[in-house]
Design a protein around this motif. Sequence first.
Motif, PDB file in Angstrom:
ATOM      1  N   UNK A  56       0.831  -1.206   0.000  1.00 33.43           N
ATOM      2  CA  UNK A  56       0.000   0.000   0.000  1.00 33.43           C
ATOM      3  C   UNK A  56       0.866   1.256   0.000  1.00 33.43           C
ATOM      4  N   UNK A  57       1.939   1.258   0.781  1.00 37.09           N
ATOM      5  CA  UNK A  57       2.844   2.410   0.804  1.00 37.09           C
ATOM      6  C   UNK A  57       3.476   2.614  -0.569  1.00 37.09           C
ATOM      7  N   UNK A  58       3.832   1.522  -1.236  1.00 37.12           N
ATOM      8  CA  UNK A  58       4.430   1.649  -2.574  1.00 37.12           C
ATOM      9  C   UNK A  58       3.405   2.135  -3.599  1.00 37.12           C
ATOM     10  N   UNK A  59       2.170   1.694  -3.476  1.00 45.66           N
ATOM     11  CA  UNK A  59       1.120   2.200  -4.375  1.00 45.66           C
ATOM     12  C   UNK A  59       0.981   3.707  -4.212  1.00 45.66           C
ATOM     13  N   UNK A  60       0.966   4.168  -2.964  1.00 50.54           N
ATOM     14  CA  UNK A  60       0.846   5.605  -2.701  1.00 50.54           C
ATOM     15  C   UNK A  60       2.083   6.345  -3.209  1.00 50.54           C
ATOM     16  N   UNK A  61       3.265   5.747  -3.014  1.00 46.63           N
ATOM     17  CA  UNK A  61       4.498   6.365  -3.520  1.00 46.63           C
ATOM     18  C   UNK A  61       4.429   6.581  -5.025  1.00 46.63           C
ATOM     19  N   UNK A  62       4.055   5.531  -5.747  1.00 51.02           N
ATOM     20  CA  UNK A  62       3.993   5.614  -7.206  1.00 51.02           C
ATOM     21  C   UNK A  62       2.953   6.634  -7.640  1.00 51.02           C
ATOM     22  N   UNK A  63       1.810   6.658  -6.936  1.00 54.18           N
ATOM     23  CA  UNK A  63       0.757   7.621  -7.258  1.00 54.18           C
ATOM     24  C   UNK A  63       1.250   9.049  -7.068  1.00 54.18           C
ATOM     25  N   UNK A  64       1.934   9.292  -5.955  1.00 57.97           N
ATOM     26  CA  UNK A  64       2.459  10.633  -5.686  1.00 57.97           C
ATOM     27  C   UNK A  64       3.465  11.052  -6.752  1.00 57.97           C
ATOM     28  N   UNK A  65       4.355  10.130  -7.112  1.00 58.05           N
ATOM     29  CA  UNK A  65       5.385  10.472  -8.091  1.00 58.05           C
ATOM     30  C   UNK A  65       4.769  10.742  -9.463  1.00 58.05           C
ATOM     31  N   UNK A  66       3.861   9.863  -9.893  1.00 56.15           N
ATOM     32  CA  UNK A  66       3.232  10.044 -11.203  1.00 56.15           C
ATOM     33  C   UNK A  66       2.440  11.347 -11.253  1.00 56.15           C
ATOM     34  N   UNK A  67       1.713  11.644 -10.158  1.00 57.42           N
ATOM     35  CA  UNK A  67       0.901  12.852 -10.138  1.00 57.42           C
ATOM     36  C   UNK A  67       1.703  14.127  -9.983  1.00 57.42           C
ATOM     37  N   UNK A  68       2.762  14.062  -9.174  1.00 58.03           N
ATOM     38  CA  UNK A  68       3.500  15.277  -8.856  1.00 58.03           C
ATOM     39  C   UNK A  68       4.666  15.557  -9.797  1.00 58.03           C
ATOM     40  N   UNK A  69       5.244  14.511 -10.394  1.00 54.59           N
ATOM     41  CA  UNK A  69       6.446  14.694 -11.209  1.00 54.59           C
ATOM     42  C   UNK A  69       6.264  15.718 -12.331  1.00 54.59           C
ATOM     43  N   UNK A  70       5.195  15.623 -13.149  1.00 52.83           N
ATOM     44  CA  UNK A  70       5.040  16.617 -14.220  1.00 52.83           C
ATOM     45  C   UNK A  70       4.824  18.030 -13.678  1.00 52.83           C
TER      46      UNK A  70
END
Length: 348
Positions: free
Chosen positions: A323-337
């Motif tokens: 779950x922590x990794x899912x949230x990590x990936x979501x944050x990175x995908x959403x925030x990176x651009x």
Amino acid sequence: MAGFNRKTLLALVIGLAGGVAAFFIGLPLPWMLGPMIANIVAAMLRAPVQGPSGLRNIVVPVIGVLLGSGVTAELIGQLSTWVLTLVLLPPFLLVAAGASFVIYRRVGGYDPVTAYYASMPGGLNEMVILGAEAGGNERQIALAHAARVMIVIIFVALFFGLVLGVSAGGTDNANWTALDALTLRDYAILGACAVVGAWFGKIARLPAAPVFGPMILSGIAHFTGWVTVPPPSLFVIIAQITVGTIIGTRFVGATLADIRRDIGLAALSCAVMLLIAVGFAEIIVLAGGMPLAQAFLAYAPGGLTEMSLLTLAMQQDATYVSVIHVIRITLVIGAAPVVFAMIRKRPT
């Protein structure tokens, strides 16, 4: 099956052989590390291998079902202990990604766009797509992330197996689920969780949908008591062989010069990010009493599928880590651009 041909068959045979060899040698996490290392060697020798992408679409939902099988009433009662991990996750990502960016930009000499998306600890496919759209070097970004996942897996598996003495073979008889341990009803329910969950995750646009969708449905099924057993352990080994083979074949086409440079940069980047992960994990341990191994696995910057398999093999709390990794990936995908657009005009 789409994408399944002689090249993928050869890659799987090499992967299976590598897994068997690693198992008898006693290598930690043999069914993932063995196929991965064997196929990297095959790729470097220019063997005609190709990743079994079609099989990945089958085994990844199974992994999601396996992760969901750990959802229990006791686990739900522990959700409050996850708060600190979630609070510290954004600053961890900022520090880790920032340090990685400096390495790729200053040490590696990558252009700003390529360095930025190569340093983001998000999903490989997503970072390659976003980086290419922003004008980065797609091949360098892809190789950087493939190397990151490979290095994190090797480091974590060897560290836990050789330093901490934690078994990562995934074949402990005490935790082995045989094929006949499930009834036809169990197979039907878990199969529905995999198929329907993958479909649901896609239409709901969930992050890491092939894993997270089946995980949610499997979690509901196990929490309600509709089914009480996980998928057979043989399925886990098949998933590990498949995932390890895919990671290894990502190096097809890379030259030795590419490997030396990109893996060297990835090793330096991973070493720094893993040290930062240990530091943040130690804060969680001191503040909340969570085991260091578990907190570290939650922050280790590997892929969701790979880290989930590692966590399962090491008999840690796979639901918490995934779950922590899912949230990590979501944050990175959403925030990176968004972050990239903010800093793009600044000199680098």
